[in-house]
Design a protein around this motif. Sequence first.
Motif, PDB file in Angstrom:
ATOM      1  N   UNK A  54       1.037  -1.324   0.064  1.00 32.51           N
ATOM      2  CA  UNK A  54      -0.559   0.159  -0.086  1.00 32.51           C
ATOM      3  C   UNK A  54       1.203   1.697   0.455  1.00 32.51           C
ATOM      4  N   UNK A  55       0.389   2.215  -0.480  1.00 32.93           N
ATOM      5  CA  UNK A  55       0.870   3.514  -0.302  1.00 32.93           C
ATOM      6  C   UNK A  55       1.866   4.181   0.727  1.00 32.93           C
ATOM      7  N   UNK A  56       2.946   3.979   1.313  1.00 35.98           N
ATOM      8  CA  UNK A  56       3.195   3.978   2.667  1.00 35.98           C
ATOM      9  C   UNK A  56       4.295   5.328   2.416  1.00 35.98           C
ATOM     10  N   UNK A  57       4.634   6.681   3.593  1.00 36.66           N
ATOM     11  CA  UNK A  57       5.206   6.944   2.813  1.00 36.66           C
ATOM     12  C   UNK A  57       6.123   7.068   4.395  1.00 36.66           C
ATOM     13  N   UNK A  58       7.554   7.449   4.515  1.00 33.29           N
ATOM     14  CA  UNK A  58       8.277   7.606   5.852  1.00 33.29           C
ATOM     15  C   UNK A  58       9.259   9.100   5.927  1.00 33.29           C
ATOM     16  N   UNK A  59       9.092   9.765   6.988  1.00 31.55           N
ATOM     17  CA  UNK A  59      10.421  10.637   7.242  1.00 31.55           C
ATOM     18  C   UNK A  59      11.257  10.433   6.913  1.00 31.55           C
ATOM     19  N   UNK A  60      12.283  11.659   5.867  1.00 32.23           N
ATOM     20  CA  UNK A  60      13.663  11.390   5.897  1.00 32.23           C
ATOM     21  C   UNK A  60      14.171  11.441   6.911  1.00 32.23           C
TER      22      UNK A  60
END
Lengths: 397, 94
Positions: free
Chosen positions: A391-397
Amino acid sequence: MRVKKEWVIAGALELWALTLANWQALGAVRTDEAKYLLNIPYPHPPVMRWVMSMTEWMPFQEMFWRILLASLMVQAVWLLWKVTKDFSLESRIAVCASWLLASAVIIQAGSIMLAPVTALFAVLMVFYRYRHDNVMTKPALIALLWTAMLFTAYQGILFAPLVWGVFRRAGFSKKDSLLFVIAPVILLALYSLSNPLAIATMLIHKNEGVRDSLMTHLIGAGKLWLIGGAGLIGLFGTWSILRTRDSGLILSLLLVAAFVFFSIPYPFYAILFTPLFVAGLYEMFHRKIHPPGFPLLACFIASSAVVTLLARPSMEPNATRAAAQALNQQASEGIVLISGSFGHEWQFESHLTVRRYTPELTKSAQAVVCLNPCEPMFNTSGWRRIEGAPVETWVKK
Amino acid sequence: MKQLFGLTMIVLAGFFLWRIWNIHPMYVDGSVRAQIQKTLEDVANREGWLLSNVELKKVSSKDIRLIYREHRKGKDPEKCHVIQLSDSSLKPCA
């Protein structure tokens, strides 16, 4: 050294329980199972989910409970073996096999749900129904077990007539029986009032299914009746219960039937029928109004195979486990915001704390999961999308 | 054993009655109940809360005291909050 045959049989049953537990594990943790494993306080009372949450420290908590519950479900047959000790071997095997062959037991053993636990309590009550000596010497223990049954899941109340019958058949007065049965019910009502989330959930769901037609309700309830007894076991069990004219058994059967008729017919409700069908079969063999035992057993096996095959659930896991594992590799603490409709299995699988998505919260979040498109979309500079996540998943850099 | 059963019933009933007393305004006053529901929904939408993590401790016509427990594997972080019904403002319990 000669091994007692009971140990050999118990061992074989345990292998069967392990098979069922592993079959359930293919589907990963479902949302309802996560609720109980994490002690999330709705919709059911606290006893069983509190016990389960005491094992949250175990990395293998899920498998532990699948194996334990499957083992208890399968080995519960020994209670039936004990109450049928005066039967012929043929009759004894038929009654005991009816529990193991019930499609609901095969499909539900190893799931981490409360309906099978309620069914286990009900089997215990069936045991005490036919073992008056146990009830006469320790009525308060039975009453406490009844309390635990009610405080495990609300569906336990459907078996109140059965429990009433347990005390009356053991010779207790109507007044004492009423005390033992009704006092815990009143306690459950008080608990519900002290926990408004449980009441709110019931009120939200009370109208679900009401708009469906009578035929839809009948078909749904009929399917659960079929699965609860693998067809023939239910047929003989129901017929026998009606023949006994025993108000405890009949009322409990009617309550379970009414419950599945008026509510949404979730498949896991089917197992609520099974202890009653088994009690019906006990009565049938006890009164010797039955077909020959071994041919009947053969019919039970065939019927169970057909119904179980047709009613078997899909064990396809949803994407949550894989998505959470992908996320856990990238971030081990903080908050994950989830956009869209999601189940409690996210709280079980994720190492991060789960909250609902709003763009304003992205400042303090470590990750964002967009099950639906994240709207309004947040500013993705400073974020990295996980490649290959289901699924579309974003993490902080 | 009968006495133990009776004692268990009485002790648990007393405990639940105490908890009911702490939240009874939402049962006796429909407007308080409606306001609590709206306030909880507003705060949940604003903070990203899951309502299943909310445990009401005390309710009055002015505010709600609750525990927000983040259910997860292992220890559940929890915080006590007081929410004013007038403006849905959130502050930690004293």
